[in-house]
Design a protein around this motif. Structure first.
Motif, PDB file in Angstrom:
ATOM      1  N   ALA A  20     -48.041 -19.602 -20.329  1.00  0.00           N
ATOM      2  CA  ALA A  20     -49.051 -20.555 -19.873  1.00  0.00           C
ATOM      3  C   ALA A  20     -48.674 -21.023 -18.473  1.00  0.00           C
ATOM      4  CB  ALA A  20     -49.122 -21.743 -20.824  1.00  0.00           C
ATOM      5  N   ARG A  21     -49.678 -21.364 -17.676  1.00  0.00           N
ATOM      6  CA  ARG A  21     -49.458 -21.823 -16.300  1.00  0.00           C
ATOM      7  C   ARG A  21     -49.799 -23.309 -16.214  1.00  0.00           C
ATOM      8  NH1 ARG A  21     -53.039 -19.710 -12.963  1.00  0.00           N
ATOM      9  NH2 ARG A  21     -54.467 -19.178 -14.633  1.00  0.00           N
ATOM     10  N   LEU A  22     -48.774 -24.146 -16.050  1.00  0.00           N
ATOM     11  CA  LEU A  22     -49.004 -25.578 -15.878  1.00  0.00           C
ATOM     12  C   LEU A  22     -49.363 -25.804 -14.419  1.00  0.00           C
ATOM     13  CD1 LEU A  22     -45.984 -27.071 -17.869  1.00  0.00           C
ATOM     14  CD2 LEU A  22     -48.229 -26.332 -18.707  1.00  0.00           C
ATOM     15  N   ILE A  23     -50.520 -26.402 -14.178  1.00  0.00           N
ATOM     16  CA  ILE A  23     -50.980 -26.609 -12.801  1.00  0.00           C
ATOM     17  C   ILE A  23     -51.238 -28.090 -12.541  1.00  0.00           C
ATOM     18  CG2 ILE A  23     -51.973 -24.296 -12.558  1.00  0.00           C
ATOM     19  CD1 ILE A  23     -54.716 -25.557 -13.130  1.00  0.00           C
ATOM     20  N   GLY A  24     -51.004 -28.504 -11.303  1.00  0.00           N
ATOM     21  CA  GLY A  24     -51.245 -29.892 -10.951  1.00  0.00           C
ATOM     22  C   GLY A  24     -50.956 -30.132  -9.484  1.00  0.00           C
ATOM     23  N   GLY A  43     -31.740 -23.924 -38.975  1.00  0.00           N
ATOM     24  CA  GLY A  43     -30.463 -24.447 -38.493  1.00  0.00           C
ATOM     25  C   GLY A  43     -30.582 -25.705 -37.659  1.00  0.00           C
ATOM     26  N   GLY A  44     -31.734 -25.928 -37.033  1.00  0.00           N
ATOM     27  CA  GLY A  44     -31.969 -27.151 -36.279  1.00  0.00           C
ATOM     28  C   GLY A  44     -31.264 -27.276 -34.941  1.00  0.00           C
ATOM     29  N   ALA A  45     -30.671 -26.200 -34.427  1.00  0.00           N
ATOM     30  CA  ALA A  45     -30.016 -26.286 -33.114  1.00  0.00           C
ATOM     31  C   ALA A  45     -31.019 -26.748 -32.067  1.00  0.00           C
ATOM     32  CB  ALA A  45     -29.440 -24.926 -32.729  1.00  0.00           C
ATOM     33  N   ARG A  46     -30.562 -27.593 -31.151  1.00  0.00           N
ATOM     34  CA  ARG A  46     -31.445 -28.142 -30.119  1.00  0.00           C
ATOM     35  C   ARG A  46     -31.151 -27.511 -28.765  1.00  0.00           C
ATOM     36  NH1 ARG A  46     -33.940 -33.144 -31.809  1.00  0.00           N
ATOM     37  NH2 ARG A  46     -33.268 -33.534 -33.943  1.00  0.00           N
ATOM     38  N   VAL A  47     -32.220 -27.284 -28.019  1.00  0.00           N
ATOM     39  CA  VAL A  47     -32.118 -26.686 -26.689  1.00  0.00           C
ATOM     40  C   VAL A  47     -33.040 -27.463 -25.756  1.00  0.00           C
ATOM     41  CG1 VAL A  47     -32.549 -24.607 -25.320  1.00  0.00           C
ATOM     42  CG2 VAL A  47     -31.694 -24.404 -27.651  1.00  0.00           C
ATOM     43  N   ALA A  48     -32.573 -27.709 -24.548  1.00  0.00           N
ATOM     44  CA  ALA A  48     -33.399 -28.359 -23.529  1.00  0.00           C
ATOM     45  C   ALA A  48     -33.882 -27.272 -22.578  1.00  0.00           C
ATOM     46  CB  ALA A  48     -32.598 -29.409 -22.783  1.00  0.00           C
ATOM     47  N   TYR A  49     -35.196 -27.038 -22.553  1.00  0.00           N
ATOM     48  CA  TYR A  49     -35.782 -26.049 -21.645  1.00  0.00           C
ATOM     49  C   TYR A  49     -36.211 -26.761 -20.372  1.00  0.00           C
ATOM     50  CZ  TYR A  49     -39.015 -22.683 -19.669  1.00  0.00           C
ATOM     51  OH  TYR A  49     -39.649 -21.816 -18.818  1.00  0.00           O
ATOM     52  N   ARG A  50     -35.894 -26.175 -19.224  1.00  0.00           N
ATOM     53  CA  ARG A  50     -36.275 -26.728 -17.924  1.00  0.00           C
ATOM     54  C   ARG A  50     -36.777 -25.608 -17.027  1.00  0.00           C
ATOM     55  NH1 ARG A  50     -35.670 -30.453 -20.882  1.00  0.00           N
ATOM     56  NH2 ARG A  50     -34.231 -32.191 -20.676  1.00  0.00           N
ATOM     57  N   ARG A  51     -37.816 -25.908 -16.231  1.00  0.00           N
ATOM     58  CA  ARG A  51     -38.359 -24.947 -15.265  1.00  0.00           C
ATOM     59  C   ARG A  51     -38.796 -25.754 -14.059  1.00  0.00           C
ATOM     60  NH1 ARG A  51     -40.591 -19.533 -15.426  1.00  0.00           N
ATOM     61  NH2 ARG A  51     -38.919 -19.299 -16.917  1.00  0.00           N
ATOM     62  N   THR A  52     -38.538 -25.243 -12.846  1.00  0.00           N
ATOM     63  CA  THR A  52     -38.920 -25.967 -11.631  1.00  0.00           C
ATOM     64  C   THR A  52     -39.789 -25.116 -10.716  1.00  0.00           C
ATOM     65  OG1 THR A  52     -36.925 -25.296 -10.438  1.00  0.00           O
ATOM     66  CG2 THR A  52     -36.829 -27.393 -11.620  1.00  0.00           C
ATOM     67  N   ALA A  53     -40.553 -25.804  -9.892  1.00  0.00           N
ATOM     68  CA  ALA A  53     -41.367 -25.187  -8.851  1.00  0.00           C
ATOM     69  C   ALA A  53     -41.479 -26.211  -7.718  1.00  0.00           C
ATOM     70  CB  ALA A  53     -42.751 -24.833  -9.372  1.00  0.00           C
ATOM     71  N   THR A  54     -41.910 -25.742  -6.579  1.00  0.00           N
ATOM     72  CA  THR A  54     -42.100 -26.632  -5.435  1.00  0.00           C
ATOM     73  C   THR A  54     -43.582 -26.717  -5.107  1.00  0.00           C
ATOM     74  OG1 THR A  54     -39.948 -25.982  -4.564  1.00  0.00           O
ATOM     75  CG2 THR A  54     -41.453 -27.036  -3.023  1.00  0.00           C
ATOM     76  N   ALA A  55     -44.072 -27.947  -4.909  1.00  0.00           N
ATOM     77  CA  ALA A  55     -45.471 -28.140  -4.520  1.00  0.00           C
ATOM     78  C   ALA A  55     -45.665 -27.572  -3.114  1.00  0.00           C
ATOM     79  CB  ALA A  55     -45.835 -29.618  -4.560  1.00  0.00           C
ATOM     80  N   ASP A  56     -46.774 -26.857  -2.920  1.00  0.00           N
ATOM     81  CA  ASP A  56     -47.033 -26.254  -1.606  1.00  0.00           C
ATOM     82  C   ASP A  56     -47.479 -27.304  -0.591  1.00  0.00           C
ATOM     83  OD1 ASP A  56     -49.767 -26.723  -2.050  1.00  0.00           O
ATOM     84  OD2 ASP A  56     -50.201 -24.647  -2.567  1.00  0.00           O
ATOM     85  N   VAL A  57     -47.865 -26.860   0.602  1.00  0.00           N
ATOM     86  CA  VAL A  57     -48.240 -27.801   1.676  1.00  0.00           C
ATOM     87  C   VAL A  57     -49.471 -28.631   1.336  1.00  0.00           C
ATOM     88  CG1 VAL A  57     -47.138 -26.455   3.495  1.00  0.00           C
ATOM     89  CG2 VAL A  57     -49.528 -26.025   2.946  1.00  0.00           C
ATOM     90  N   THR A  58     -50.283 -28.163   0.392  1.00  0.00           N
ATOM     91  CA  THR A  58     -51.455 -28.940  -0.036  1.00  0.00           C
ATOM     92  C   THR A  58     -51.144 -29.790  -1.266  1.00  0.00           C
ATOM     93  OG1 THR A  58     -52.331 -27.212  -1.483  1.00  0.00           O
ATOM     94  CG2 THR A  58     -53.011 -27.149   0.851  1.00  0.00           C
ATOM     95  N   GLY A  59     -49.898 -29.690  -1.791  1.00  0.00           N
ATOM     96  CA  GLY A  59     -49.502 -30.469  -2.959  1.00  0.00           C
ATOM     97  C   GLY A  59     -49.741 -29.774  -4.295  1.00  0.00           C
ATOM     98  N   GLN A  60     -50.241 -28.544  -4.256  1.00  0.00           N
ATOM     99  CA  GLN A  60     -50.508 -27.807  -5.503  1.00  0.00           C
ATOM    100  C   GLN A  60     -49.216 -27.173  -6.030  1.00  0.00           C
ATOM    101  OE1 GLN A  60     -53.747 -27.715  -6.877  1.00  0.00           O
ATOM    102  NE2 GLN A  60     -54.015 -29.235  -5.254  1.00  0.00           N
ATOM    103  N   PHE A  61     -49.053 -27.183  -7.361  1.00  0.00           N
ATOM    104  CA  PHE A  61     -47.923 -26.473  -7.954  1.00  0.00           C
ATOM    105  C   PHE A  61     -48.386 -25.737  -9.204  1.00  0.00           C
ATOM    106  CE2 PHE A  61     -47.821 -30.512 -10.210  1.00  0.00           C
ATOM    107  CZ  PHE A  61     -47.636 -30.106 -11.527  1.00  0.00           C
ATOM    108  N   GLU A  62     -47.598 -24.750  -9.584  1.00  0.00           N
ATOM    109  CA  GLU A  62     -47.846 -23.976 -10.800  1.00  0.00           C
ATOM    110  C   GLU A  62     -46.496 -23.608 -11.403  1.00  0.00           C
ATOM    111  OE1 GLU A  62     -49.386 -19.545 -11.721  1.00  0.00           O
ATOM    112  OE2 GLU A  62     -50.877 -20.854 -10.767  1.00  0.00           O
ATOM    113  N   LEU A  63     -46.346 -23.867 -12.688  1.00  0.00           N
ATOM    114  CA  LEU A  63     -45.129 -23.535 -13.421  1.00  0.00           C
ATOM    115  C   LEU A  63     -45.483 -22.632 -14.587  1.00  0.00           C
ATOM    116  CD1 LEU A  63     -43.758 -27.133 -13.433  1.00  0.00           C
ATOM    117  CD2 LEU A  63     -42.367 -25.198 -12.793  1.00  0.00           C
ATOM    118  N   LEU A  64     -44.828 -21.506 -14.697  1.00  0.00           N
ATOM    119  CA  LEU A  64     -45.049 -20.568 -15.786  1.00  0.00           C
ATOM    120  C   LEU A  64     -44.104 -20.938 -16.928  1.00  0.00           C
ATOM    121  CD1 LEU A  64     -46.696 -18.020 -16.452  1.00  0.00           C
ATOM    122  CD2 LEU A  64     -44.758 -16.694 -15.626  1.00  0.00           C
ATOM    123  N   VAL A  65     -44.658 -21.203 -18.122  1.00  0.00           N
ATOM    124  CA  VAL A  65     -43.833 -21.631 -19.258  1.00  0.00           C
ATOM    125  C   VAL A  65     -44.083 -20.740 -20.482  1.00  0.00           C
ATOM    126  CG1 VAL A  65     -43.630 -24.020 -18.465  1.00  0.00           C
ATOM    127  CG2 VAL A  65     -45.533 -23.379 -19.951  1.00  0.00           C
TER     128      VAL A  65
END
Length: 114
Positions: A20-24, A43-65
């Motif tokens: 999925a593409r998170l956009i904003g 088993g219930g093991a816990r994991v923290a998922y993190r993903r980063t992107a940089t907003a472009d010059v117009t402030g738009q960003f997209e993160l693929l998750v």
């Protein structure tokens, strides 16, 4: 001698999905981070998922998750603790709920303000 030995699965097979593409929007040039806490169904093991992107010059960003946030999402060994939380420059930016179909089809999901 081994007593009550347990042999668990040693191989995991993952399906490649479009994701999925998170956009904003965020301030131009800001690093945006999507955060999602996951737990294993078995088993219930816990994991923290993190993903980063940089907003472009117009402030738009997209993160693929790759993970849906539905509690009963099919074909997944992990369960999301809630929606994706998005932060920019350490401040809350919004959140996004992602259905399994969006991950499978590569659909865009708009980030909702907090």
């Amino acid at each position: 001698i081994v007593y009550d030995g347990l042999i668990g699965p040693s191989v995991k097979i993952f399906e490649q999905v479009p994701g999925a593409r998170l956009i904003g929007t965020a301030p131009a040039g800001t690093t945006v981070e999507a955060r999602l806490d996951l737990s294993a169904r078995e088993g219930g093991a816990r994991v923290a998922y993190r993903r980063t992107a940089t907003a472009d010059v117009t402030g738009q960003f997209e993160l693929l998750v790759p993970y849906p946030t539905e509690p009963d999402a099919p074909y997944t060994d992990v369960v999301a603790a809630g929606p994706y939380e998005l932060v920019a420059a350490g401040a809350p930016l919004g959140h996004a709920s992602v259905p399994a179909s969006a991950v499978e089809e590569g659909r865009a999901i708009p980030v909702t303000a907090p």
